[in-house]
Write a protein that holds these residues in place. Sequence first.
Motif, PDB file in Angstrom:
ATOM      1  N   ASP A  30       0.818  -1.206   0.000  1.00 49.58           N
ATOM      2  CA  ASP A  30       0.000   0.000   0.000  1.00 49.58           C
ATOM      3  C   ASP A  30       0.853   1.258   0.000  1.00 49.58           C
ATOM      4  OD1 ASP A  30      -2.227  -1.549   0.002  1.00 49.58           O
ATOM      5  OD2 ASP A  30      -2.522  -1.452   2.168  1.00 49.58           O
ATOM      6  N   ASP A  47       1.872   2.326  -3.461  1.00 50.38           N
ATOM      7  CA  ASP A  47       0.795   2.499  -4.422  1.00 50.38           C
ATOM      8  C   ASP A  47       0.853   3.886  -5.051  1.00 50.38           C
ATOM      9  OD1 ASP A  47      -2.826   2.472  -4.325  1.00 50.38           O
ATOM     10  OD2 ASP A  47      -1.431   1.969  -5.905  1.00 50.38           O
ATOM     11  N   ASP A  48       0.591   3.929  -6.329  1.00 47.94           N
ATOM     12  CA  ASP A  48       0.578   5.188  -7.056  1.00 47.94           C
ATOM     13  C   ASP A  48      -0.680   5.180  -7.915  1.00 47.94           C
ATOM     14  OD1 ASP A  48       3.146   7.102  -8.725  1.00 47.94           O
ATOM     15  OD2 ASP A  48       0.981   7.348  -8.801  1.00 47.94           O
ATOM     16  N   SER A  49      -1.459   6.227  -7.833  1.00 50.37           N
ATOM     17  CA  SER A  49      -2.761   6.257  -8.488  1.00 50.37           C
ATOM     18  C   SER A  49      -2.676   6.055 -10.001  1.00 50.37           C
ATOM     19  CB  SER A  49      -3.477   7.576  -8.185  1.00 50.37           C
ATOM     20  OG  SER A  49      -2.720   8.676  -8.649  1.00 50.37           O
ATOM     21  N   HIS A  89      -1.049   3.944 -11.548  1.00 52.73           N
ATOM     22  CA  HIS A  89      -0.909   2.519 -11.865  1.00 52.73           C
ATOM     23  C   HIS A  89      -2.127   1.710 -11.417  1.00 52.73           C
ATOM     24  CE1 HIS A  89       3.211   3.161 -13.044  1.00 52.73           C
ATOM     25  NE2 HIS A  89       3.494   3.695 -11.872  1.00 52.73           N
ATOM     26  N   ARG A  90      -3.106   2.361 -10.817  1.00 56.69           N
ATOM     27  CA  ARG A  90      -4.257   1.625 -10.309  1.00 56.69           C
ATOM     28  C   ARG A  90      -5.165   1.151 -11.430  1.00 56.69           C
ATOM     29  NH1 ARG A  90      -5.818   5.867  -5.535  1.00 56.69           N
ATOM     30  NH2 ARG A  90      -4.060   5.394  -4.137  1.00 56.69           N
ATOM     31  N   HIS A 116      -8.931  -0.116 -11.951  1.00 59.88           N
ATOM     32  CA  HIS A 116     -10.193  -0.062 -11.219  1.00 59.88           C
ATOM     33  C   HIS A 116     -11.219  -1.054 -11.764  1.00 59.88           C
ATOM     34  CE1 HIS A 116      -9.346   3.620  -8.834  1.00 59.88           C
ATOM     35  NE2 HIS A 116      -8.553   3.894  -9.850  1.00 59.88           N
TER      36      HIS A 116
END
Length: 223
Positions: A59, A62-64, A66-67, A69
């Motif tokens: 966590d 985490d980098d947005s 690379h998310r 969804h």
Amino acid sequence: LMKKNMRPGTLMMIIAVTKSAGLSRCVPSCRLQSSLRGLTPRTSLASKLFSSLGSGGDDRRDDSIHRKHYKIAGTGKRSAVTITTDTGHVLQTDVPKKMGGLDSAPQPVEHLLAALLGCTQATAIFVGRMMSPRMLIDKIDFDVEAHRDNRGAVELPIDKIPEVPARLQRVSGTVEVYFKKGHEVSQEQLNLLAEQTEARCPVANMMHSSGCHMDLKWKIGSQ
């Protein structure tokens, strides 16, 4: 160079601290190499990766950007649920009649196992293409079973947390990989394919991190 106003002994202290810091940086690497000795390719990387992921350490990295969804919506009636994904697909779940359902669709846990197979297939195709030399997969045959302790779901009284977890306890079976005609694959290459697929499959990651024992045997299918 040592400054003129530097106190006597300061340089020796700097050297000592630097050596100490260098040694402290070396120790984890040496320990890691030592801990990897004697481990098979199937346990050296994947088990350590799963262990670190299970602690929630990922966590912090985490980098947005690379998310990836996912979004679903569902409506439940009695024991059945109809689910719609934002990619335009419809899923249904139910439970057997002996559990109070109508047995009109696969059970939720069967969907979980299906997700494991689907995720493994897609990930293996990607891993094979990225390997050098490339491993061209024709198809994969899965034969998988799982079990859980039912007391984790139905144990009474209902206001007390069950003493055993409701999750799956073990998933076992075979993953038989068939490669394109004329494509020779060594056992070492198959081990790498299996290891990297299990390490990169989101569903396998989640199940392993829950404490479920994953025992899937990979083998080369004969044409």
